[in-house]
Design an enzyme around this catalytic site. Structure first.
Site, PDB file in Angstrom:
ATOM      1  N   ASP A  13       0.813  -1.225   0.000  1.00  0.00           N
ATOM      2  CA  ASP A  13       0.000   0.000   0.000  1.00  0.00           C
ATOM      3  C   ASP A  13       0.844   1.271   0.000  1.00  0.00           C
ATOM      4  O   ASP A  13       0.468   2.289   0.584  1.00  0.00           O
ATOM      5  CB  ASP A  13      -0.979   0.002   1.188  1.00  0.00           C
ATOM      6  CG  ASP A  13      -1.841  -1.239   1.202  1.00  0.00           C
ATOM      7  OD1 ASP A  13      -2.228  -1.684   0.103  1.00  0.00           O
ATOM      8  OD2 ASP A  13      -2.125  -1.764   2.297  1.00  0.00           O
ATOM      9  N   LYS A  16       1.695   2.005  -5.180  1.00  0.00           N
ATOM     10  CA  LYS A  16       2.199   1.407  -6.426  1.00  0.00           C
ATOM     11  C   LYS A  16       1.255   1.698  -7.586  1.00  0.00           C
ATOM     12  O   LYS A  16       1.692   1.933  -8.706  1.00  0.00           O
ATOM     13  CB  LYS A  16       2.367  -0.117  -6.249  1.00  0.00           C
ATOM     14  CG  LYS A  16       3.423  -0.480  -5.210  1.00  0.00           C
ATOM     15  CD  LYS A  16       3.509  -1.982  -4.997  1.00  0.00           C
ATOM     16  CE  LYS A  16       2.313  -2.591  -4.336  1.00  0.00           C
ATOM     17  NZ  LYS A  16       2.081  -2.177  -2.947  1.00  0.00           N
ATOM     18  N   GLY A  40      -4.593  -4.344  -3.805  1.00  0.00           N
ATOM     19  CA  GLY A  40      -5.571  -3.291  -4.054  1.00  0.00           C
ATOM     20  C   GLY A  40      -4.795  -2.051  -4.448  1.00  0.00           C
ATOM     21  O   GLY A  40      -4.134  -1.451  -3.611  1.00  0.00           O
ATOM     22  N   HIS A  41      -4.806  -1.719  -5.727  1.00  0.00           N
ATOM     23  CA  HIS A  41      -4.001  -0.599  -6.233  1.00  0.00           C
ATOM     24  C   HIS A  41      -4.927   0.531  -6.671  1.00  0.00           C
ATOM     25  O   HIS A  41      -5.807   0.329  -7.509  1.00  0.00           O
ATOM     26  CB  HIS A  41      -3.128  -1.059  -7.412  1.00  0.00           C
ATOM     27  CG  HIS A  41      -2.089  -2.070  -7.010  1.00  0.00           C
ATOM     28  ND1 HIS A  41      -1.155  -2.570  -7.879  1.00  0.00           N
ATOM     29  CD2 HIS A  41      -1.825  -2.643  -5.811  1.00  0.00           C
ATOM     30  CE1 HIS A  41      -0.370  -3.421  -7.233  1.00  0.00           C
ATOM     31  NE2 HIS A  41      -0.761  -3.493  -5.978  1.00  0.00           N
ATOM     32  N   GLN A 223       1.882  -6.347  -3.441  1.00  0.00           N
ATOM     33  CA  GLN A 223       2.433  -6.518  -2.099  1.00  0.00           C
ATOM     34  C   GLN A 223       3.790  -5.809  -2.015  1.00  0.00           C
ATOM     35  O   GLN A 223       3.950  -4.797  -2.662  1.00  0.00           O
ATOM     36  CB  GLN A 223       2.502  -8.010  -1.700  1.00  0.00           C
ATOM     37  CG  GLN A 223       1.142  -8.647  -1.492  1.00  0.00           C
ATOM     38  CD  GLN A 223       0.485  -9.084  -2.789  1.00  0.00           C
ATOM     39  OE1 GLN A 223       1.081  -9.756  -3.603  1.00  0.00           O
ATOM     40  NE2 GLN A 223      -0.764  -8.719  -2.986  1.00  0.00           N
TER      41      GLN A 223
HETATM   42  P1  GDP Z   1      -0.798   0.289  -3.541  1.00  0.00           P
HETATM   43  O1  GDP Z   1      -1.418  -0.965  -3.053  1.00  0.00           O
HETATM   44  O2  GDP Z   1       0.670   0.325  -3.325  1.00  0.00           O
HETATM   45  O3  GDP Z   1      -1.169   0.610  -4.966  1.00  0.00           O
HETATM   46  O4  GDP Z   1      -1.405   1.466  -2.638  1.00  0.00           O
HETATM   47  P2  GDP Z   1      -2.970   1.649  -2.239  1.00  0.00           P
HETATM   48  O5  GDP Z   1      -3.695   2.142  -3.429  1.00  0.00           O
HETATM   49  O6  GDP Z   1      -3.457   0.439  -1.546  1.00  0.00           O
HETATM   50  O7  GDP Z   1      -2.851   2.766  -1.117  1.00  0.00           O
HETATM   51  C1  GDP Z   1      -2.284   4.005  -1.385  1.00  0.00           C
HETATM   52  C2  GDP Z   1      -3.324   5.084  -1.034  1.00  0.00           C
HETATM   53  O8  GDP Z   1      -2.674   6.337  -0.953  1.00  0.00           O
HETATM   54  C3  GDP Z   1      -4.395   5.252  -2.081  1.00  0.00           C
HETATM   55  O9  GDP Z   1      -5.571   5.660  -1.454  1.00  0.00           O
HETATM   56  C4  GDP Z   1      -3.848   6.368  -2.963  1.00  0.00           C
HETATM   57  O10 GDP Z   1      -4.867   7.093  -3.644  1.00  0.00           O
HETATM   58  C5  GDP Z   1      -3.180   7.231  -1.947  1.00  0.00           C
HETATM   59  N1  GDP Z   1      -1.993   7.984  -2.404  1.00  0.00           N
HETATM   60  C6  GDP Z   1      -1.016   7.590  -3.264  1.00  0.00           C
HETATM   61  N2  GDP Z   1      -0.036   8.520  -3.323  1.00  0.00           N
HETATM   62  C7  GDP Z   1      -0.399   9.529  -2.484  1.00  0.00           C
HETATM   63  C8  GDP Z   1       0.214  10.751  -2.081  1.00  0.00           C
HETATM   64  O11 GDP Z   1       1.305  11.109  -2.487  1.00  0.00           O
HETATM   65  N3  GDP Z   1      -0.471  11.498  -1.162  1.00  0.00           N
HETATM   66  C9  GDP Z   1      -1.673  11.132  -0.654  1.00  0.00           C
HETATM   67  N4  GDP Z   1      -2.248  11.923   0.243  1.00  0.00           N
HETATM   68  N5  GDP Z   1      -2.275   9.978  -1.013  1.00  0.00           N
HETATM   69  C10 GDP Z   1      -1.642   9.170  -1.899  1.00  0.00           C
HETATM   70  P1  IMO Z   2      -0.943  -4.248  -2.278  1.00  0.00           P
HETATM   71  O1  IMO Z   2      -0.505  -4.790  -3.620  1.00  0.00           O
HETATM   72  C1  IMO Z   2      -0.963  -4.755   2.040  1.00  0.00           C
HETATM   73  C2  IMO Z   2      -0.991  -8.876   3.544  1.00  0.00           C
HETATM   74  C3  IMO Z   2      -2.218  -9.340   4.294  1.00  0.00           C
HETATM   75  C4  IMO Z   2      -1.584 -10.336   5.267  1.00  0.00           C
HETATM   76  C5  IMO Z   2      -0.499 -10.980   4.412  1.00  0.00           C
HETATM   77  C6  IMO Z   2      -0.893 -12.297   3.796  1.00  0.00           C
HETATM   78  O2  IMO Z   2      -2.220  -3.493  -2.321  1.00  0.00           O
HETATM   79  O3  IMO Z   2       0.173  -3.516  -1.604  1.00  0.00           O
HETATM   80  P2  IMO Z   2      -2.505 -12.956   1.770  1.00  0.00           P
HETATM   81  O4  IMO Z   2      -3.969 -12.725   1.574  1.00  0.00           O
HETATM   82  O5  IMO Z   2      -1.647 -12.369   0.716  1.00  0.00           O
HETATM   83  O6  IMO Z   2      -2.178 -14.402   2.036  1.00  0.00           O
HETATM   84  O7  IMO Z   2      -2.165 -12.176   3.160  1.00  0.00           O
HETATM   85  O8  IMO Z   2      -0.201 -10.051   3.389  1.00  0.00           O
HETATM   86  N1  IMO Z   2      -1.258  -8.339   2.190  1.00  0.00           N
HETATM   87  C7  IMO Z   2      -1.200  -7.034   1.885  1.00  0.00           C
HETATM   88  N2  IMO Z   2      -0.988  -5.950   2.669  1.00  0.00           N
HETATM   89  N3  IMO Z   2      -1.112  -4.602   0.706  1.00  0.00           N
HETATM   90  C8  IMO Z   2      -1.298  -5.681  -0.097  1.00  0.00           C
HETATM   91  O9  IMO Z   2      -1.293  -5.574  -1.443  1.00  0.00           O
HETATM   92  C9  IMO Z   2      -1.393  -6.956   0.491  1.00  0.00           C
HETATM   93  N4  IMO Z   2      -1.596  -8.206   0.015  1.00  0.00           N
HETATM   94  C10 IMO Z   2      -1.501  -9.023   1.061  1.00  0.00           C
HETATM   95  O10 IMO Z   2      -2.832  -8.262   4.968  1.00  0.00           O
HETATM   96  O11 IMO Z   2      -0.957  -9.642   6.309  1.00  0.00           O
HETATM   97 MG    MG Z   3      -2.935  -1.621  -1.803  1.00  0.00          MG
END
Ligand code: GDP
Ligand code: IMO
Ligand code: MG
Length: 427
Positions: A13, A16, A40-41, A223
């Site tokens: 998270d 990415k 979840g991207h 991840q």
């Molecule tokens: P990922 O799994 O690595 O793609 O990240 P997620 O989408 O799960 O979580 C990142 C969260 O931060 C999302 O809600 C994005 O919209 C938000 N986000 C990404 N870059 C920035 C930033 O520079 N500033 C802020 N405030 N939010 C950001």
């Molecule tokens: P993105 O791509 C954050 C974590 C789960 C748990 C562990 C194992 O959005 O960064 P799993 O279901 O993969 O067997 O769970 O990994 N986990 C993540 N945490 N971002 C993710 O993906 C994750 N995908 C799995 O919370 O701790």
């Molecule tokens: Mg994510």
């Protein structure tokens, strides 16, 4: 040399999705190489806010061929739901290419993921319960079903029959759960296969040809480094190689084709699920709640509140080395604008022993206490900054300090969720 690998450097998270979307316009292919719909991207543009779980974030660019590589595990129902959702937004998905060698998440994988977590009780991993671990388990024990199997009804039926002989016993006798019939699974999965068939192919030669033609390929990691099955905080990890090496085995593209490895790094750290997290704000520390609230740190996949803490330079250095990062994209710097002082962990104290590098011993990692350095906050809104020079001096000092501690250049700085809220310097 045309290929870039983008990886998460912390516990996921990091943003990415946003960085993939930001840089995708210069690539012809965007490839997911591991994981499944545990990811979840988030992609935010002026037109949409999308949460992508399985389809590469590059899909929003009509010129890109999105690829789900052989290293992924695919829940076909989730994939079709995601295709429907994107097409509803006006994003055509027939360009998607799915590796026939990617493994299929079956209904019993989801059941067993949940059952295993319940069995672990207080020691649970906190998985997303999407069946990821059990699907990879079957891949490694050579009893998995692959996407190509869904295209041959005879083979699929035989393999399901063989799998159910074991799975139904485990479901009913070990966990007291309902069982499946071969027909029940085949009827459901053949319907998915009908829709997905035109997209399923051998994606490896597709990427080889693209590579040979000088087309640019971007690998979108899911991840992160600390969730990697080999390099993460085992057993509190996911079941795949999220680090840069996974892009090679998860796609069949040679490591000789890779020229950039970009690590996405949040300006602080979050983690979902269980496991050690040395810089986690202790209960009662208002910094943790403020990072969570200002950064909207709730999971995209499960909605769970993310655990929050200060930047960890031990993790950052480790990620630079394990992935061979050529560049860093620092995200969410704007979230730190509200703090008078900002802490950065430069080393761990594990039972009186100082660790400047990641302890490989699980007990040491569980006992790790952060050794902090404190930096002054800038207390100024930076979401409108579009160049490094526009950032307040104290924000630049923070970025420079992290760059020096991590040991790789910070080429991209994100100051907000949308595509344009970004500072690009030297990428
Ligand atoms: P990922 O799994 O690595 O793609 O990240 P997620 O989408 O799960 O979580 C990142 C969260 O931060 C999302 O809600 C994005 O919209 C938000 N986000 C990404 N870059 C920035 C930033 O520079 N500033 C802020 N405030 N939010 C950001
Ligand atoms: P993105 O791509 C954050 C974590 C789960 C748990 C562990 C194992 O959005 O960064 P799993 O279901 O993969 O067997 O769970 O990994 N986990 C993540 N945490 N971002 C993710 O993906 C994750 N995908 C799995 O919370 O701790
Ligand atoms: Mg994510």
């Amino acid at each position: 040399m045309p290929a870039t690998i983008l990886v998460g450097t912390q516990w996921g998270d990091e943003g990415k999705g946003k960085i993939t979307d930001l840089i995708s316009d210069r690539y012809s292919y965007v490839v997911r190489y591991q994981g499944g719909n545990n990811a979840g991207h988030t992609v935010v543009t002026d037109k949409y806010k999308l949460a992508l779980h399985l389809i590469p974030s590059g899909i929003v660019y009509p010129t890109i061929t999105p690829v789900i590589g052989n290293g992924c595990v695919i829940d076909p129902k989730v994939l079709l739901d995601e295709i429907n959702l994107l097409e509803g937004e006006g994003i055509p998905c027939e360009r998607l290419r799915i590796s026939g060698n990617a493994h299929v998440i079956m209904p019993y994988h989801r059941d067993l993921d949940g059952a295993n977590e319940r069995r672990l009780g207080n020691n649970l991993i906190g998985t997303t319960r999407r069946g990821i671990g059990p699907a990879y388990q079957d891949k490694m024990s050579r009893m998995g079903l692959r996407m190509q199997d869904m295209l041959d009804h005879g083979i699929f039926r035989d393999k399901v029959e063989a799998a159910l002989r074991e799975k139904n016993d485990i479901l009913s006798k070990v966990y007291g759960l309902p069982t499946y019939t071969v027909d029940q699974i085949c009827d459901e999965y053949f319907a998915y296969a009908d829709r997905l068939a035109p997209m399923i192919c051998d994606t490896t030669p597709l990427l080889h040809d693209a590579d040979a033609a000088g087309e640019q390929i971007l690998f979108e990691g899911a991840q992160a480094t600390m969730l990697d099955i080999d390099f993460g905080t085992y057993p509190f990890v996911t079941s795949s190689n999220c680090t840069a090496g996974g892009a090679i085995t998860g796609s069949g593209v040679s490591m000789r084709s890779i020229d950039h490895i970009l690590g996405v790094m949040k300006a602080y750290v979050t983690r979902v699920g269980s496991g050690p997290f040395p810089t986690e704000a202790p209960e009662g520390d208002p910094a943790g709640d403020r990072l969570c609230e200002i950064g909207h740190e709730y999971g995209v996949t499960t909605g769970r509140r993310r655990r929050c803490g200060w930047f960890d330079a031990v993790v950052a250095r480790y990620a630079v080395q394990v992935n061979g990062l050529t560049d860093i994209a620092m995200t969410k710097l704007d979230v730190l604008s509200e703090f008078d002082t900002i802490k950065v962990c430069v080393a761990y104290d594990c039972d009186g022993v100082r660790y400047d590098r990641m302890p490989q011993n699980q007990t040491a990692m569980h006992h790790a206490k952060p050794v902090y350095e404190e930096l002054p906050g800038w207390r100024e809104d930076i979401t409108g900054c579009r160049s490094y020079e526009e950032l307040p001096k104290l924000a630049r000092d923070y970025v420079d300090r992290i760059e020096a501690l991590a040991g790789a250049p910070i080429s991209i700085i994100a100051v907000g969720p949308s595509r344009e809220q970004t500072i690009v310097r030297g990428w």
